[in-house]
Design an enzyme around this catalytic site. Sequence first.
Site, PDB file in Angstrom:
ATOM      1  CB  SER A  54      -0.915   0.018   1.226  1.00 45.48           C
ATOM      2  OG  SER A  54      -1.730  -1.133   1.257  1.00 45.48           O
TER       3      SER A  54
HETATM    4  N1  SAH Z   1      -1.100  -3.925   3.686  1.00 43.40           N
HETATM    5  C1  SAH Z   1      -0.551  -4.717   2.617  1.00 43.40           C
HETATM    6  C2  SAH Z   1      -1.452  -4.572   1.413  1.00 43.40           C
HETATM    7  C3  SAH Z   1      -1.346  -5.690   0.459  1.00 43.40           C
HETATM    8  S1  SAH Z   1      -2.490  -5.599  -0.908  1.00 43.40           S
HETATM    9  C4  SAH Z   1       0.850  -4.229   2.302  1.00 43.40           C
HETATM   10  O1  SAH Z   1       1.150  -3.075   2.590  1.00 43.40           O
HETATM   11  O2  SAH Z   1       1.627  -5.000   1.755  1.00 43.40           O
HETATM   12  C5  SAH Z   1      -3.882  -6.462  -0.285  1.00 43.40           C
HETATM   13  C6  SAH Z   1      -3.673  -7.885   0.150  1.00 43.40           C
HETATM   14  O3  SAH Z   1      -4.963  -8.423   0.472  1.00 43.40           O
HETATM   15  C7  SAH Z   1      -3.098  -8.819  -0.910  1.00 43.40           C
HETATM   16  O4  SAH Z   1      -1.944  -9.443  -0.406  1.00 43.40           O
HETATM   17  C8  SAH Z   1      -4.213  -9.832  -1.163  1.00 43.40           C
HETATM   18  O5  SAH Z   1      -3.757 -11.135  -1.448  1.00 43.40           O
HETATM   19  C9  SAH Z   1      -4.963  -9.787   0.160  1.00 43.40           C
HETATM   20  N2  SAH Z   1      -6.342 -10.273   0.097  1.00 43.40           N
HETATM   21  C10 SAH Z   1      -7.269 -10.096  -0.875  1.00 43.40           C
HETATM   22  N3  SAH Z   1      -8.427 -10.685  -0.566  1.00 43.40           N
HETATM   23  C11 SAH Z   1      -8.250 -11.247   0.670  1.00 43.40           C
HETATM   24  C12 SAH Z   1      -9.074 -12.003   1.553  1.00 43.40           C
HETATM   25  N4  SAH Z   1     -10.347 -12.317   1.245  1.00 43.40           N
HETATM   26  N5  SAH Z   1      -8.553 -12.410   2.722  1.00 43.40           N
HETATM   27  C13 SAH Z   1      -7.272 -12.127   3.061  1.00 43.40           C
HETATM   28  N6  SAH Z   1      -6.449 -11.415   2.289  1.00 43.40           N
HETATM   29  C14 SAH Z   1      -6.919 -10.977   1.095  1.00 43.40           C
END
Ligand code: SAH
Length: 216
Positions: A60
């Site tokens: 993010s």
């Molecule tokens: N805060 C993280 C954001 C990653 S992007 C960072 O800074 O790295 C969002 C993440 O949500 C992805 O890794 C994706 O795989 C995850 N995601 C999407 N749908 C999801 C779900 N239903 N349950 C858990 N994780 C999920």
Amino acid sequence: ELPNRTRERLIQRLGENGISNTAVLERIRSVPRHLFVDEALASRAYEDTALPIGQGQTISQPWVVALMTQAVLPPGNGGGVPPLGKVLEVGTGCGYQTAVLSPFARTVFTIERLAGLQRAARTRLNELGFGNIRYRHGDGFQGWPGQAPFDAILVAAAPADVPEALLEQLAPGGRLVIPVGPAGQQELLRVTRTPDGLQRELLSQVSFVPLVEGMG
Ligand code: SAH
């Protein structure tokens, strides 16, 4: 250019863009974001932008991480040490938001649906010495019922609507911060469980990857 210069510029930029909580700004300054991305991208780690972390996902944008962290903290940080008890994070990704949250919570419970990302985040956060984080490979739509209720819930991917299970797992006074809506027109919402019911606030227009049902 010196890395410290780019870090300072990032903090200044966040301050100019609505991040007023000094504890949050201090936290963004001290978490080494370059250790959460691929080496080839490390030189861009202190730009205020999302970056790829593999499997079609992104770390993010720092402004979004700061905004969400600020939005779940009690006003004036609540005076508690730490200010929050149990915090649920959905979408561990590379673990950057998890690291930012860690000192503000007694325990962070973090869920990721992609096993590869989950493993890498866990290894990285363990190596960096974070001891108050619990990990789950699972579907964040379900929350983490065995650990509910939570003082705060942060969701790092966007569903079409606020999942019912997450609302149910919010403690009295608890805050849920979540992006909602289709790609290109998402809104970051804060839902607070008050004595009079659930109160919704619109925080900002945002852009997140979709929250996907089931496990990868
Ligand atoms: N805060 C993280 C954001 C990653 S992007 C960072 O800074 O790295 C969002 C993440 O949500 C992805 O890794 C994706 O795989 C995850 N995601 C999407 N749908 C999801 C779900 N239903 N349950 C858990 N994780 C999920």
